[in-house]
Design a protein around this motif. Sequence first.
Motif, mmCIF file in Angstrom:
data_model
loop_
_atom_site.group_PDB
_atom_site.id
_atom_site.type_symbol
_atom_site.label_atom_id
_atom_site.label_comp_id
_atom_site.label_asym_id
_atom_site.label_seq_id
_atom_site.Cartn_x
_atom_site.Cartn_y
_atom_site.Cartn_z
ATOM 1 N N THR A 162 2.634 -7.739 4.409
ATOM 2 C CA THR A 162 3.972 -8.219 4.072
ATOM 3 C C THR A 162 4.848 -8.331 5.308
ATOM 4 O OG1 THR A 162 3.804 -7.194 1.910
ATOM 5 C CG2 THR A 162 6.004 -7.742 2.658
ATOM 6 N N GLY A 163 4.717 -7.334 6.207
ATOM 7 C CA GLY A 163 5.540 -7.312 7.402
ATOM 8 C C GLY A 163 4.967 -6.347 8.416
ATOM 9 N N GLU A 164 5.537 -6.379 9.623
ATOM 10 C CA GLU A 164 5.000 -5.578 10.708
ATOM 11 C C GLU A 164 6.132 -5.063 11.589
ATOM 12 O OE1 GLU A 164 1.410 -6.095 13.946
ATOM 13 O OE2 GLU A 164 2.402 -7.895 13.188
ATOM 14 N N ILE A 165 6.025 -3.788 11.986
ATOM 15 C CA ILE A 165 6.928 -3.187 12.954
ATOM 16 C C ILE A 165 6.047 -2.669 14.074
ATOM 17 C CG2 ILE A 165 8.625 -1.372 13.378
ATOM 18 C CD1 ILE A 165 9.213 -1.486 10.308
ATOM 19 N N THR A 166 6.174 -3.247 15.260
ATOM 20 C CA THR A 166 5.289 -2.866 16.362
ATOM 21 C C THR A 166 6.018 -2.968 17.696
ATOM 22 O OG1 THR A 166 3.109 -3.238 17.347
ATOM 23 C CG2 THR A 166 4.318 -5.195 16.643
ATOM 24 N N GLY A 167 5.584 -2.138 18.653
ATOM 25 C CA GLY A 167 6.125 -2.199 20.007
ATOM 26 C C GLY A 167 7.561 -1.741 20.139
ATOM 27 N N CYS A 168 8.050 -0.956 19.202
ATOM 28 C CA CYS A 168 9.448 -0.527 19.217
ATOM 29 C C CYS A 168 9.586 0.916 19.685
ATOM 30 C CB CYS A 168 10.041 -0.624 17.815
ATOM 31 S SG CYS A 168 10.070 -2.288 17.137
ATOM 32 N N GLY A 179 9.462 -0.714 -3.212
ATOM 33 C CA GLY A 179 8.908 -2.052 -3.152
ATOM 34 C C GLY A 179 8.278 -2.414 -1.817
ATOM 35 N N ALA A 180 8.335 -1.523 -0.850
ATOM 36 C CA ALA A 180 7.697 -1.788 0.448
ATOM 37 C C ALA A 180 6.184 -1.723 0.260
ATOM 38 C CB ALA A 180 8.160 -0.790 1.490
ATOM 39 N N ASP A 203 11.621 4.409 -8.147
ATOM 40 C CA ASP A 203 11.530 3.383 -9.182
ATOM 41 C C ASP A 203 10.064 3.031 -9.447
ATOM 42 O OD1 ASP A 203 11.595 1.041 -10.712
ATOM 43 O OD2 ASP A 203 13.238 0.163 -9.560
ATOM 44 N N ALA A 204 9.573 3.300 -10.646
ATOM 45 C CA ALA A 204 8.165 3.035 -11.004
ATOM 46 C C ALA A 204 7.807 1.563 -10.910
ATOM 47 C CB ALA A 204 7.887 3.538 -12.422
ATOM 48 N N ASN A 205 8.779 0.692 -11.035
ATOM 49 C CA ASN A 205 8.523 -0.746 -10.973
ATOM 50 C C ASN A 205 8.547 -1.289 -9.537
ATOM 51 O OD1 ASN A 205 8.348 -1.035 -13.827
ATOM 52 N ND2 ASN A 205 10.580 -0.823 -13.898
ATOM 53 N N ARG A 206 8.891 -0.456 -8.591
ATOM 54 C CA ARG A 206 8.974 -0.876 -7.189
ATOM 55 C C ARG A 206 8.281 0.155 -6.316
ATOM 56 N NH1 ARG A 206 14.745 -1.968 -5.591
ATOM 57 N NH2 ARG A 206 13.788 -3.268 -4.016
ATOM 58 N N LYS A 207 6.965 0.250 -6.410
ATOM 59 C CA LYS A 207 6.190 1.240 -5.677
ATOM 60 C C LYS A 207 6.198 0.981 -4.171
ATOM 61 C CE LYS A 207 2.775 1.943 -9.307
ATOM 62 N NZ LYS A 207 1.334 1.896 -9.592
ATOM 63 N N ALA A 241 4.745 6.526 -7.297
ATOM 64 C CA ALA A 241 5.621 5.597 -6.589
ATOM 65 C C ALA A 241 5.319 5.522 -5.094
ATOM 66 C CB ALA A 241 7.082 5.967 -6.812
ATOM 67 N N SER A 242 4.665 6.535 -4.527
ATOM 68 C CA SER A 242 4.165 6.482 -3.151
ATOM 69 C C SER A 242 2.652 6.589 -3.268
ATOM 70 C CB SER A 242 4.725 7.633 -2.318
ATOM 71 O OG SER A 242 4.169 7.615 -1.023
ATOM 72 N N GLU A 243 1.976 5.469 -3.060
ATOM 73 C CA GLU A 243 0.552 5.416 -3.392
ATOM 74 C C GLU A 243 -0.248 4.632 -2.353
ATOM 75 O OE1 GLU A 243 -2.092 3.339 -6.910
ATOM 76 O OE2 GLU A 243 -0.135 4.152 -7.433
#
Length: 182
Positions: free
Chosen positions: A3-9, A35-36, A60-64, A100-102
């Motif tokens: 979905t996205g990337e955080i690198t080199g920071c 949702g991330a 939020d169970a709908n936004r794991k 929710a954290s899986e």
Amino acid sequence: TVTGEITGCTIDGNMSLLHGWDFSYPSHGVELYEGAQGWLVHDNTFTNWQQSGVLCHSADANRKTINNLIYDNEISMPNIQGGRPFAFAHGPAGSGPANASEANKFYRNHCHDFHKGGNLGGVFNEVFYNVFHDVTNSAWRGAQEGDAYALKFNTLATTVCNDNKAYNNVIYNTEEAGIGIT
């Protein structure tokens, strides 16, 4: 799927809170929340965050918060007495649904000079091929409230911790057990 990337920071909390807990400071270097999914967080330097370098959680169970990869990072908290390298939880203060954290993965990270163990909660999360060292108790909390584990499986009544794994980690120089189960 990425979905996205955080690198080199370089993500520095610039904190030097030595004798207490202050919620006026930002808490986390990167917060993957509600949702991330499918984020890559790698090749970064995290220093001096009050709670954690990287947090994965949701209330939020709908936004794991699911299937995120955190790897090849340098994480240290030398100037803060409460910081931990990472936390996988299922919501702030144990709120939120169990899954929710899986299926998040924390691997090949170098974690050192911190005072609270990496928090392993949620479900199906994995921590592997990391190096954890130089973990000391907080001066302001004292040894009677020691939390200087490298890793902590957080199974308290307010937190779910099922089917998580920690394997092939190198752990040394901790003031508490290398791995704590509470």
